[in-house]
Design a protein around this motif. Sequence first.
Motif, short mmCIF file in Angstrom:
data_model
loop_
_atom_site.label_atom_id
_atom_site.label_comp_id
_atom_site.label_asym_id
_atom_site.label_seq_id
_atom_site.Cartn_x
_atom_site.Cartn_y
_atom_site.Cartn_z
N ALA A 1 0.86 -1.18 0.00
CA ALA A 1 0.00 0.00 0.00
C ALA A 1 0.90 1.23 0.00
N VAL A 2 0.31 2.36 -0.30
CA VAL A 2 1.01 3.64 -0.24
C VAL A 2 0.39 4.43 0.91
N ARG A 3 1.27 4.96 1.77
CA ARG A 3 0.83 5.74 2.93
C ARG A 3 1.27 7.19 2.73
N TYR A 4 0.29 8.09 2.77
CA TYR A 4 0.53 9.53 2.62
C TYR A 4 0.43 10.17 4.00
N THR A 5 1.38 11.07 4.33
CA THR A 5 1.33 11.80 5.59
C THR A 5 1.21 13.29 5.28
N VAL A 6 0.28 13.93 5.98
CA VAL A 6 -0.01 15.36 5.77
C VAL A 6 0.02 16.05 7.13
N LEU A 7 0.65 17.22 7.19
CA LEU A 7 0.59 18.05 8.38
C LEU A 7 -0.70 18.85 8.28
N ASP A 8 -1.70 18.42 9.04
CA ASP A 8 -3.06 18.98 8.97
C ASP A 8 -3.04 20.46 9.35
N GLU A 9 -3.50 21.30 8.44
CA GLU A 9 -3.51 22.75 8.69
C GLU A 9 -4.42 23.12 9.86
N GLU A 10 -5.51 22.41 10.02
CA GLU A 10 -6.48 22.74 11.07
C GLU A 10 -5.96 22.43 12.47
N THR A 11 -5.29 21.28 12.63
CA THR A 11 -4.85 20.84 13.95
C THR A 11 -3.35 20.97 14.18
N SER A 12 -2.59 21.24 13.12
CA SER A 12 -1.12 21.26 13.16
C SER A 12 -0.53 19.91 13.55
N ALA A 13 -1.32 18.86 13.43
CA ALA A 13 -0.86 17.51 13.77
C ALA A 13 -0.68 16.69 12.49
N PRO A 14 0.26 15.75 12.51
CA PRO A 14 0.41 14.89 11.33
C PRO A 14 -0.69 13.85 11.29
N VAL A 15 -1.23 13.64 10.10
CA VAL A 15 -2.24 12.60 9.87
C VAL A 15 -1.80 11.78 8.67
N PHE A 16 -2.30 10.55 8.56
CA PHE A 16 -1.96 9.74 7.40
C PHE A 16 -3.21 9.10 6.85
N PHE A 17 -3.12 8.70 5.59
CA PHE A 17 -4.18 7.92 4.96
C PHE A 17 -3.52 7.01 3.94
N PHE A 18 -4.20 5.91 3.65
CA PHE A 18 -3.67 4.97 2.67
C PHE A 18 -4.22 5.31 1.29
N GLY A 19 -3.41 5.03 0.29
CA GLY A 19 -3.79 5.31 -1.08
C GLY A 19 -4.90 4.42 -1.57
#
Length: 149
Positions: free
Chosen positions: A63-81
Motif C-alpha cells: 500500500a502507499v501511505r501519505y502523511t499530511v501536516l493537517d492545517e487545522e490541527t497542526s498535527a500529522p495525519v496519514f491515509f492509505f492510497g
Amino acid sequence: MTSTGSSFSRSNAFVTGSRSVNWVEVKEPVKFDFSHGVTLVGILTSIERVQIRDNDTRVPKPAVRYTVLDEETSAPVFFFGTVKLDSMIRTDFIGRYVSITCTGEDKSVQREGRAMKEFEILRSEDFAPGWATDGTRITDSDLPPSDSY
C-alpha cells in the motif's frame, strides 16, 4: 544524558552553555478517514510504501501511505492510497499544500464490497515556507503500479 556544562530534564528546555533549546513532543500520525464532503488541507510531508494486512485474508499486501501536516490541527495525519489517489498524488507534491476532498462514491466500481471513493485534489503551485525544492525521499519509481493492489 547529562554532560559537563549542560542540563536536561523532562521539562521543555535544554540548556547548554549559552544555548537554550525548547522541545516539542513528536506524536505518531493518526489515521485520517475520508467520507463524503470531508476535506483534508495541509502540507504533504511524505509518501511511503508500506505493507498492510488484508482485512479478510490477513495476508500482507503493498500500500502507499501519505502523511499530511493537517492545517487545522497542526498535527500529522496519514491515509492509505486508493487507485484514484495513487494516480493523482505525485512525489513532487511533497512540501506543498494539498487540499483533498472526498466528493462521493462510484457504486459501479466495487472492491471488497466497498464502492470506489471519488476525490478532488488540489495542490499549491509553490512549496510551503521552509520546504526544500531540490529532492524528495521517494520517487515515483518507488511506488507500486496502481494495478498491483
